[in-house]
Write a protein that holds these residues in place. Sequence first.
Motif, short mmCIF file in Angstrom:
data_model
loop_
_atom_site.label_atom_id
_atom_site.label_comp_id
_atom_site.label_asym_id
_atom_site.label_seq_id
_atom_site.Cartn_x
_atom_site.Cartn_y
_atom_site.Cartn_z
N THR A 313 0.84 -1.20 0.00
CA THR A 313 0.00 0.00 0.00
C THR A 313 0.87 1.24 0.00
OG1 THR A 313 -0.14 0.21 2.41
CG2 THR A 313 -1.72 -1.25 1.34
N CYS A 314 0.30 2.32 -0.49
CA CYS A 314 1.06 3.57 -0.60
C CYS A 314 0.12 4.75 -0.36
CB CYS A 314 1.71 3.67 -1.98
SG CYS A 314 2.69 5.19 -2.22
N ASP A 315 0.69 5.89 0.01
CA ASP A 315 -0.10 7.10 0.24
C ASP A 315 -0.78 7.60 -1.03
OD1 ASP A 315 2.31 8.43 2.62
OD2 ASP A 315 0.60 7.10 2.89
N CYS A 316 -0.31 7.14 -2.17
CA CYS A 316 -0.91 7.55 -3.43
C CYS A 316 -2.18 6.77 -3.75
CB CYS A 316 0.08 7.40 -4.58
SG CYS A 316 0.39 5.68 -5.08
N SER A 317 -2.62 5.94 -2.79
CA SER A 317 -3.83 5.10 -2.90
C SER A 317 -3.58 3.79 -3.62
CB SER A 317 -4.98 5.86 -3.59
OG SER A 317 -5.35 7.01 -2.84
N TYR A 318 -2.33 3.51 -3.96
CA TYR A 318 -2.02 2.20 -4.55
C TYR A 318 -2.23 1.12 -3.50
CZ TYR A 318 0.44 -1.49 -7.06
OH TYR A 318 0.75 -2.67 -7.70
N ASN A 319 -2.87 0.01 -3.88
CA ASN A 319 -3.20 -1.05 -2.93
C ASN A 319 -3.41 -2.37 -3.69
OD1 ASN A 319 -3.90 -2.02 -0.26
ND2 ASN A 319 -5.97 -2.18 -1.05
N GLU A 320 -2.37 -3.21 -3.72
CA GLU A 320 -2.47 -4.47 -4.45
C GLU A 320 -1.79 -5.58 -3.65
OE1 GLU A 320 -4.59 -3.16 -7.86
OE2 GLU A 320 -4.17 -5.14 -7.00
N VAL A 321 -2.21 -6.81 -3.94
CA VAL A 321 -1.61 -7.98 -3.31
C VAL A 321 -0.18 -8.14 -3.80
CG1 VAL A 321 -1.68 -10.48 -3.03
CG2 VAL A 321 -3.79 -9.16 -3.00
N LEU A 322 0.77 -8.19 -2.89
CA LEU A 322 2.18 -8.38 -3.24
C LEU A 322 2.54 -9.86 -3.24
CD1 LEU A 322 5.09 -7.31 -3.68
CD2 LEU A 322 5.31 -7.22 -1.19
N PHE A 323 2.00 -10.60 -2.26
CA PHE A 323 2.40 -11.99 -2.11
C PHE A 323 1.30 -12.77 -1.38
CE2 PHE A 323 4.64 -15.42 0.24
CZ PHE A 323 5.26 -16.06 -0.82
N VAL A 324 1.10 -14.01 -1.78
CA VAL A 324 0.15 -14.91 -1.12
C VAL A 324 0.92 -16.07 -0.55
CG1 VAL A 324 -1.90 -16.34 -1.34
CG2 VAL A 324 -1.69 -14.25 -2.69
N ASN A 325 0.90 -16.24 0.76
CA ASN A 325 1.65 -17.30 1.42
C ASN A 325 0.91 -18.63 1.24
OD1 ASN A 325 3.88 -18.20 2.79
ND2 ASN A 325 3.03 -17.80 4.82
N LYS A 326 1.47 -19.52 0.49
CA LYS A 326 0.80 -20.78 0.18
C LYS A 326 1.28 -21.93 1.05
CE LYS A 326 0.25 -19.29 -4.60
NZ LYS A 326 0.54 -19.56 -6.02
#
Length: 326
Positions: A313-326
Amino acid sequence: MTILKQKDFTEHTNPRLAAGEQQEKDVAFYLRRAFKNNENFLVLNDYRFTFNEEIAQIDHLVVHRTGFIIIESKSIFGEVKVNSHGEWSRSYKGQWTGMPSPIIQAELQKDLLRKLMIANVELFLGKILGIQTQVTHREWDVLCTVSNNCILHREDIPKSISKQVIKSESVADEVKRIGGYSKIGSLLSTKPVFNDEELKNIGEFLLERCLSNVTTNVLSSTNHAEKLESETIEQPIVTKIEAIKEQPNNEKTISLACKKCGETEKLTAQYGKYGYYVQCGVCETNTSMKTPCPACGNPKSRIKKQGNHYWLTCDCSYNEVLFVNK
């Protein structure tokens, strides 16, 4: 750094559920009023965690300079008796019935939390002369709060249990009595004391291990050199995660690879002194999850953990999944 986690209460139509929520709300109110600006206490309301495939929920968890207090809230409006065997009974409209012991319930939660803390102690406590300090022999106390208008038959309650059962209005005073701290007093005591850095680390660790079904708020104190970052995990993030669980094939993830060998599949998420990282199953190299924001290039983007998903996440409103622990 005091109230680390608050609960979003809902309006229940079921009178019993509503009474239980009101009791938790009352205790949370007394704790907030007493410790909101007290740097010697951390308070987490409705703290849920998992360890060793067991799930636990603690109504109120207090961390103080010398240990931990687990508080179980019970909405008991009638009368309460506890016999010499520690068996509880309550009255409702003149009818007495047995009930589970809230002290035993809290003890079970305490034991699981203690095991969790012991297993991960190196993440929040340092070493002295090369020896890892521990939480094993810190103070671990249990309290049970009952409604202010409840009648306690203390003359029949075993002394060891009676001192653990208090009215909601007395919870702050009892917490202060157990966890009271002064710098002068600590010099005269043999009890090990958590310093500011250790308290901060414990707070961060507990929040990282908190199950993500409720909103989490972090309130920081300006008395700390390194402050806990003020953050709120808002409902849209929780909703988004649920959608990913329902449609696992549609996950949008950012590429994360081992910095040494480039492996992208055999990676396992971990948490350490410097934050989240992945450990490579091929070359065993550790790679930090910290990465500049792909949208704006901000090097101070943040990692948020929700279940087995790690979000960038970032202050610029970016918000995405970086990693999924499997």
